[in-house]
Design a protein around this motif. Sequence first.
Motif, PDB file in Angstrom:
ATOM      1  N   LEU A  36      33.179  17.113 -58.598  1.00 62.50           N
ATOM      2  CA  LEU A  36      32.994  16.456 -57.295  1.00 62.50           C
ATOM      3  C   LEU A  36      32.372  17.403 -56.266  1.00 62.50           C
ATOM      4  O   LEU A  36      31.566  16.983 -55.445  1.00 62.50           O
ATOM      5  N   ALA A  37      32.766  18.676 -56.331  1.00 59.14           N
ATOM      6  CA  ALA A  37      32.197  19.650 -55.383  1.00 59.14           C
ATOM      7  C   ALA A  37      30.692  19.759 -55.597  1.00 59.14           C
ATOM      8  O   ALA A  37      29.914  19.841 -54.644  1.00 59.14           O
ATOM      9  N   GLY A  38      30.280  19.735 -56.866  1.00 68.46           N
ATOM     10  CA  GLY A  38      28.847  19.793 -57.192  1.00 68.46           C
ATOM     11  C   GLY A  38      28.113  18.595 -56.628  1.00 68.46           C
ATOM     12  O   GLY A  38      27.032  18.733 -56.040  1.00 68.46           O
ATOM     13  N   LYS A  39      28.742  17.400 -56.788  1.00 70.00           N
ATOM     14  CA  LYS A  39      28.112  16.174 -56.283  1.00 70.00           C
ATOM     15  C   LYS A  39      27.968  16.243 -54.768  1.00 70.00           C
ATOM     16  O   LYS A  39      26.931  15.889 -54.207  1.00 70.00           O
ATOM     17  N   ALA A  40      29.051  16.685 -54.107  1.00 68.54           N
ATOM     18  CA  ALA A  40      29.033  16.776 -52.637  1.00 68.54           C
ATOM     19  C   ALA A  40      27.974  17.763 -52.177  1.00 68.54           C
ATOM     20  O   ALA A  40      27.220  17.513 -51.233  1.00 68.54           O
ATOM     21  N   GLU A  41      27.906  18.894 -52.898  1.00 62.93           N
ATOM     22  CA  GLU A  41      26.940  19.945 -52.543  1.00 62.93           C
ATOM     23  C   GLU A  41      25.508  19.396 -52.580  1.00 62.93           C
ATOM     24  O   GLU A  41      24.745  19.572 -51.629  1.00 62.93           O
ATOM     25  N   SER A  42      25.203  18.683 -53.709  1.00 62.32           N
ATOM     26  CA  SER A  42      23.827  18.197 -53.835  1.00 62.32           C
ATOM     27  C   SER A  42      23.529  17.069 -52.846  1.00 62.32           C
ATOM     28  O   SER A  42      22.392  16.845 -52.469  1.00 62.32           O
ATOM     29  N   ARG A  43      24.581  16.322 -52.450  1.00 56.45           N
ATOM     30  CA  ARG A  43      24.375  15.213 -51.531  1.00 56.45           C
ATOM     31  C   ARG A  43      24.198  15.709 -50.087  1.00 56.45           C
ATOM     32  O   ARG A  43      23.400  15.180 -49.339  1.00 56.45           O
ATOM     33  N   ILE A  44      24.959  16.755 -49.729  1.00 56.32           N
ATOM     34  CA  ILE A  44      24.963  17.212 -48.326  1.00 56.32           C
ATOM     35  C   ILE A  44      23.972  18.341 -48.091  1.00 56.32           C
ATOM     36  O   ILE A  44      23.329  18.404 -47.054  1.00 56.32           O
ATOM     37  N   TYR A  45      23.842  19.228 -49.081  1.00 50.51           N
ATOM     38  CA  TYR A  45      23.019  20.425 -48.837  1.00 50.51           C
ATOM     39  C   TYR A  45      21.759  20.426 -49.697  1.00 50.51           C
ATOM     40  O   TYR A  45      21.717  19.808 -50.746  1.00 50.51           O
ATOM     41  N   THR A  46      20.775  21.153 -49.214  1.00 53.14           N
ATOM     42  CA  THR A  46      19.545  21.327 -49.983  1.00 53.14           C
ATOM     43  C   THR A  46      19.039  22.750 -49.743  1.00 53.14           C
ATOM     44  O   THR A  46      19.530  23.443 -48.857  1.00 53.14           O
ATOM     45  N   GLN A  47      18.062  23.167 -50.543  1.00 51.28           N
ATOM     46  CA  GLN A  47      17.511  24.519 -50.398  1.00 51.28           C
ATOM     47  C   GLN A  47      16.107  24.438 -49.803  1.00 51.28           C
ATOM     48  O   GLN A  47      15.316  23.588 -50.201  1.00 51.28           O
ATOM     49  N   THR A  48      15.812  25.340 -48.854  1.00 51.33           N
ATOM     50  CA  THR A  48      14.448  25.370 -48.332  1.00 51.33           C
ATOM     51  C   THR A  48      13.604  26.264 -49.250  1.00 51.33           C
ATOM     52  O   THR A  48      14.136  27.116 -49.943  1.00 51.33           O
ATOM     53  N   ALA A  49      12.298  26.039 -49.205  1.00 54.06           N
ATOM     54  CA  ALA A  49      11.402  26.812 -50.063  1.00 54.06           C
ATOM     55  C   ALA A  49      11.327  28.264 -49.601  1.00 54.06           C
ATOM     56  O   ALA A  49      11.505  28.554 -48.427  1.00 54.06           O
ATOM     57  N   GLN A  50      11.052  29.157 -50.557  1.00 54.92           N
ATOM     58  CA  GLN A  50      10.844  30.563 -50.210  1.00 54.92           C
ATOM     59  C   GLN A  50       9.511  30.689 -49.499  1.00 54.92           C
ATOM     60  O   GLN A  50       8.566  29.989 -49.826  1.00 54.92           O
TER      61      GLN A  50
END
Lengths: 554, 85
Positions: A36-50
């Motif tokens: 569930l933590a993984g699901k929440a992470e991908s739903r709420i957070y994202t990574q910006t490009a380098q």
Amino acid sequence: MTAGERIKICGFLCLAPAACLAARLFYLQTFRHGELAGKAESRIYTQTAQNTLRGRILDRNGVVLAESLRTYAVAVSKKNVNNAEGLIKALSETLDLRPADIKKIWREKKNFFYVKKHVSPPEYEALESRLHSAGLRGVELEPEYTRIYPFDGIAQDILGAVNSRNRGLSGIELMYDKELSEELKSRRVKRARSGGIIYDRSQLISPETADIYLTIDAMGQYYTESILKKYARQYGVKSAFAIVQDSQNGNILAAASWPARDGRALPFQFSYEPGSTFKTLAVAAALDTGAIKPADIISLDNNKWTISGITIRDHQKKPALTISEILEVSSNIGAAKIADKVGAKTMYAYIKKFGFGVRSNVGFLGEQAGILRDHTRWRPVDTAKAGYGYTISATAVQIVSAYSAIANGGTLMAAHLIDKIKFADGRQTPLAKPARIRRVIEEASAAQLKTMLQNVVRLGTGKNARIAGYSVAGKTGTTEKLAQDGKYGRSLHIASFCGFVPASQPHFTILVVLDEPEQALFGSVSADIFAGIGQKFLDLYAVQPDIPQEDAAR
Amino acid sequence: MKAVYIILALGLFLLLLSMERVQKERTGRQAAALIEDIEFKKARNQYLRYQTGIYNSPDKIIPAAQERGLVTTPAANIIILGEEK
């Protein structure tokens, strides 16, 4: 049932759901936490490009020649899209893309994909307003940086280029990559329900990059490049280059190459036999050591002089010439005899003192040191040939610095291309402080030589270098290039002119070199280019004329 | 009775806590929107300066000036105050 029992039952009924909830929470937190933590992470957070942020490169007056422009990368997160057709239409219309191309990548990618990178702020503004008015979701806009050169093409050879990740590839961009660049690593950011990114304070960037100030003058550089380009095209040369140096402090004010390519700065990277422009240095050594006097007369031996079994020829009408005339008519025999009088060891010592055989202080990428063999390996003919600029090779920056030494009264100054480095915290590292390398010749010798070089322009081969109102000193040079068979070919030439202006109080030392012109030019066209560039610099820096107009015309 | 009051107090506390969190989130979003707006305006400002830089480039401005017959003032016509001629 007593009142107490009823209260207990009510209490139990109230607490039972809470107990169930607690049990469920315990189960989720303990047994399914990772998933569930993984699901929440991908739903709420994202990574910006380098990305890489780079500092600016500016000219001596603070004119920006290169900087990082904030642009945007437009991406789509398919799972957040609420109207695919509408979104494709909006993206294609605002970003000038074909709908078919967007649809193709849409089908190929599972969820996240970039639609377009380096989107300019006006495009971004149009897209955002369209998305907002149509209520479209699923677009992510990531800030990034794009390297821009506002004076497109000017000083391209010196500035160099960067790669797609904003790292230096050539020229100053690569030489000062460490100071200029700052890696913006991929960062974790919060995503809104609409798919957009919510930036917080931690996302704000305080640049730690440095700005590099060059000694180059952007306007002077433009004039140098445009004049060089015009003549190079007109005379069909293989390549051409010119360098302008401040005669007093050694700062490089312009360095142009044609054809211009990123990071290919010929004034530093191309070494060649300087030919007749080198006669000045042979005469300088001879005057300074007292091997000759300005009034001496040198016999031309009927235009044929044999030394070490090799015959040096000349095409002069006079049987003998004064030292000044040797420079004025560019006599090979005269210069060879002067070098012979100086002797191999002393001649070599003066060539070294003028800065040949070692790289200049500039240290440009790929800079050549030239070739200067030790005098112990010279035959007598090599010493004689060194007098008129053969058997050694040099770069433009070495030659121009040697002429500046004559112009400023005999002191070799360190050449500079970088004025200063300014760090983000306000610290500055000045790099162009005038630095005397050594005294090469006495002031009296330099003064005598200046007069002779003025005569070259007034009466001799350098007439095309005259600039109305200004005294000009300089020397033409024509070198036969070594052909593929190792012999000097009469059809391949390097035509050059090096001089300084105004001769009475030199401000600018300029060298112009044309490599393999279609016809033998004997330095006269190079002198034309010198005059063109010199005139522009004199106007730009408002240098007052030092001779009356009527004298200059004579 | 005591347990019921405790449960009610706890519920009230949790309600206040969630309200505070919602408010904080809302303020955070407004701040983020403002930051984004500032960043965008900075980018647009820089872009406009870049466009001006392109038009100010000598290779644009000098040919245009020459077409209109504008020439550089000869140095002889320039008087620099405090400098002897």
